[in-house]
Design a protein around this motif. Structure first.
Motif, short mmCIF file in Angstrom:
data_model
loop_
_atom_site.label_atom_id
_atom_site.label_comp_id
_atom_site.label_asym_id
_atom_site.label_seq_id
_atom_site.Cartn_x
_atom_site.Cartn_y
_atom_site.Cartn_z
N ALA A 10 -24.98 -16.49 -36.36
CA ALA A 10 -25.83 -17.29 -35.58
C ALA A 10 -26.88 -18.24 -36.76
N ARG A 11 -26.97 -17.60 -37.64
CA ARG A 11 -27.38 -19.27 -38.98
C ARG A 11 -27.02 -20.11 -38.80
N GLY A 12 -25.22 -20.61 -38.58
CA GLY A 12 -24.72 -21.41 -38.25
C GLY A 12 -25.04 -22.22 -37.99
N GLY A 13 -25.61 -22.11 -36.96
CA GLY A 13 -26.00 -22.90 -35.80
C GLY A 13 -24.45 -23.64 -34.45
N ARG A 14 -25.40 -24.40 -33.47
CA ARG A 14 -24.21 -23.85 -33.00
C ARG A 14 -23.04 -25.59 -33.08
N PRO A 15 -21.34 -25.54 -32.81
CA PRO A 15 -20.83 -26.64 -33.30
C PRO A 15 -21.57 -28.23 -32.33
N PRO A 16 -21.30 -28.80 -32.90
CA PRO A 16 -21.52 -30.26 -32.24
C PRO A 16 -20.39 -31.00 -31.67
N GLY A 17 -21.30 -31.39 -30.91
CA GLY A 17 -20.82 -32.07 -29.95
C GLY A 17 -19.43 -32.60 -29.95
N PHE A 18 -18.44 -32.52 -28.93
CA PHE A 18 -16.69 -33.49 -29.24
C PHE A 18 -16.70 -33.89 -27.30
#
Length: 309
Positions: free
Chosen positions: A251-259
């Motif tokens: 969860a600390r890694g954040g959301r994936p960037p939009g693509f």
């Protein structure tokens, strides 16, 4: 009119923006004849000394190209043609950014380093200031030599790299020249900030695209943060190692960037623009010793693309 020369319509688009003689240093040789000679050399890669006689003295044509490369005339002409297209709504502002390796011919090596000016009493150099400032721009960072002229070593050997951005119709918006080993991501911000399309009326030049697409070479935190700060929608695939590091953090890694896959498919426009640029032999292979002269050569090739697209 020879093959590759300016047509009457193309000449009329450029004529209002060309330099005018001040009457003190002699008359300019016909600009149209000089430009046709420069474009002939850009297209064919012929040596300056071997230019056909119909263009006039080869040294005059070379000096005109060198001077216009140094004082930014080629870039101003490109911006004016872009401004006309933007006023007519013909620019697709869904842009792409990439780079291409340009193999340097052996004749591109050996540019002389600027000699140190002798100091005279009182701290002056003994020369009239300003005369050489136009013909020779300030030396590029890197200590002079090959690196200072945008030449370096890469897997392709003796090379330089052309970084560029293009609109959605395969036309270059901005160009930068670096040594061949220079990483793409280091020139992302300079390439974007060099986009400057003047308005036909009042208002600041347009610098911000509607969206941007780039490959994994530009996938890093600082670039994404820079695009978010400018409010530019972007489609850049995430690197495999970055994705693995993000997943390891949970969860600390954040959301994936939009693509956006559909938007990324349109990134082929910059590959096609590079192919168009390299139809000019002096862009496919670098013969110019000076980095600013080669940038002027590439800009002239880009200008032809805008005039004929």
């Amino acid at each position: 009119m020879g093959r590759g020369d300016l047509s009457d319509v193309e000449w009329e688009r450029l004529r209002p923006f060309l330099p005018v003689s001040n009457g003190r240093c002699g008359r300019w040789r016909d600009h149209r004849q000089a430009i046709d000679g420069i474009l002939h050399r850009v297209r064919t890669g012929v040596q300056w000394r071997d230019l056909p006689e119909r263009f006039g003295p080869w040294k005059t044509i070379y000096e005109r190209h060198r001077l216009w490369s140094a004082d930014g005339t080629w870039e101003r002409l490109l911006q004016q043609v872009q401004a006309e297209a933007d006023a007519a709504g013909e620019i697709d502002w869904n842009i792409s950014v990439d780079s291409t390796i340009v193999r340097a011919h052996q004749h591109a090596a050996g540019a002389r380093r600027p000699a140190a000016s002798p100091r005279h009493k009182g701290g002056g150099t003994g020369r009239t200031p300003g005369r050489d400032a136009v013909a020779e721009p300030s030396r590029l960072p890197g200590g002079g030599g090959a690196g200072g002229e945008g030449l370096g070593r890469s897997r392709g050997g003796f090379t330089c790299k052309l970084h560029l951005s293009t609109d959605g119709r395969c036309r270059p918006l901005s160009l930068i020249v670096t040594p061949g080993q220079r990483a793409d991501c280091t020139q992302f911000k300079p390439v974007l900030e060099k986009i400057r399309v003047p308005r036909s009326g009042l208002g600041r030049p347009r610098k911000k695209p509607d969206s941007l697409a780039a490959d994994r070479a530009y996938s890093n935190g600082p670039i994404r943060e820079y695009l978010r700060q400018r409010g530019i929608r972007h489609t850049i695939p995430e690197k495999t190692d970055s994705q693995a590091a993000r997943l390891r953090k949970g969860a600390r890694g954040g959301r994936p960037p939009g693509f956006d896959e559909d938007r990324y498919k349109k990134r082929n426009t910059i590959e096609r623009a590079i192919n168009r640029m390299k139809q000019s032999r002096t862009v496919a292979t670098r013969y110019d010793k000076r980095g600013y002269v080669f940038l002027g050569t590439a800009t002239a090739a880009a200008l032809v693309i805008w005039l004929r697209t």
